[in-house]
Design an enzyme around this catalytic site. Structure first.
Site, PDB file in Angstrom:
ATOM      1  N   HIS A 160      -3.165  -1.131  -2.760  1.00  0.00           N
ATOM      2  CA  HIS A 160      -2.894  -0.037  -1.833  1.00  0.00           C
ATOM      3  C   HIS A 160      -4.149   0.329  -1.044  1.00  0.00           C
ATOM      4  O   HIS A 160      -4.083   0.542   0.177  1.00  0.00           O
ATOM      5  CB  HIS A 160      -2.372   1.186  -2.588  1.00  0.00           C
ATOM      6  CG  HIS A 160      -0.918   1.124  -2.925  1.00  0.00           C
ATOM      7  ND1 HIS A 160      -0.397   0.192  -3.795  1.00  0.00           N
ATOM      8  CD2 HIS A 160       0.137   1.896  -2.518  1.00  0.00           C
ATOM      9  CE1 HIS A 160       0.920   0.377  -3.906  1.00  0.00           C
ATOM     10  NE2 HIS A 160       1.265   1.396  -3.142  1.00  0.00           N
ATOM     11  N   HIS A 209      -4.983   2.952 -11.229  1.00  0.00           N
ATOM     12  CA  HIS A 209      -6.142   2.150 -10.867  1.00  0.00           C
ATOM     13  C   HIS A 209      -7.419   2.797 -11.377  1.00  0.00           C
ATOM     14  O   HIS A 209      -7.540   4.036 -11.401  1.00  0.00           O
ATOM     15  CB  HIS A 209      -6.271   1.989  -9.350  1.00  0.00           C
ATOM     16  CG  HIS A 209      -5.479   0.854  -8.794  1.00  0.00           C
ATOM     17  ND1 HIS A 209      -5.754  -0.463  -9.090  1.00  0.00           N
ATOM     18  CD2 HIS A 209      -4.418   0.841  -7.949  1.00  0.00           C
ATOM     19  CE1 HIS A 209      -4.891  -1.245  -8.458  1.00  0.00           C
ATOM     20  NE2 HIS A 209      -4.072  -0.479  -7.760  1.00  0.00           N
TER      21      HIS A 209
END
Length: 249
Positions: A160, A209
């Site tokens: 992303h 993440h």
């Protein structure tokens, strides 16, 4: 005399045109590139040295986002979780593909064929490169805190963060080449940078993440966008028959 343009492009993409964004590149672009390069080097060195193990700040930041507990409630007001989910979607494959297609359609309508080719080339090749890096590094997803959204791919770099930087910043820097006025060019770049920053931060907030994944993704995507800005500038100067070393002449 300039030869007939095989692209039959119009406006800022017409043969012989050297847009102001190429003659006078913004200093913010150079500064961002320097920061991105430094972050990428630090992140990659750390990954090789640690052999994929966690950085100290990775764990500290993830736990801080959960009030210090692995299964804690996310920090912030009650609406923050949904806001983070909404923001993170702006860096997902579906939205990014739509952004590229909408941009491509607009450029085609305006007959800005060179900019269109650069946007497609930069975003598509960048997405492929991110996938290759992910498969080569193969870093596991964080297991320190709960994931607030479903994930399946490898962790480094953040797809992303990297793909949003590649898409939004590449489009922004290439549009900046043909946008009139320094103020409008700065606005385009700042908005794109803020959007990419928000998307990356949402990935850490959602627990999917490590912060270093996001830093690596930001750095990779920013450098990629600057590289395609340079390719675009070179192509425009060559089409105009102007020296790359002396574009202002």
């Amino acid at each position: 005399m300039i030869a007939e343009d095989p692209l039959h492009a119009e406006g800022a993409d017409a043969a012989g045109e050297i847009p102001g964004g190429v003659r006078h590149p913004p200093w913010l672009l150079a500064a961002g590139g320097a920061v991105a390069l430094a972050a990428l080097i630090v992140t990659l060195i750390g990954l090789f040295i640690d052999r994929g193990h966690r950085f100290a700040f990775d764990s500290a930041i993830l736990l801080a986002a959960r009030h210090g507990g692995a299964h804690g409630v996310p920090v912030g007001p009650f609406w923050m979780k949904q806001a983070a989910i909404d923001v993170t979607a702006l860096g997902g494959e579906t939205v990014l593909v739509l952004v590229v297609l909408i941009t491509a359609g607009f450029l085609a309508v305006r007959r800005l064929w060179l900019t269109l080719a650069l946007v497609l080339g930069g975003t598509i090749s960048g997405s492929i490169a991110v996938g290759i890096v992910k498969s080569l590094v193969g870093r596991p997803r964080p297991d320190l805190t709960d994931h607030l959204v479903q994930v399946s791919s490898a962790s480094f770099p953040s797809g992303h963060a990297a793909n949003s930087a590649i898409t939004y910043l590449t489009i922004a820097t290439l549009i900046m080449q043909i946008a009139p006025g320094g103020g409008s060019r700065r606005y385009i770049l700042i908005v794109a940078a803020l959007l990419v920053t928000a998307i990356g931060m949402s990935r850490v907030y959602l627990g999917v993440h490590w912060p270093s994944d996001v830093l690596g993704g930001w750095a990779f995507g920013t450098l990629w966008a600057i590289g395609w800005w340079a390719i675009g500038a070179w192509a425009r100067l060559r089409r105009a028959g102007v020296s790359v070393l002396h574009p202002g002449q």
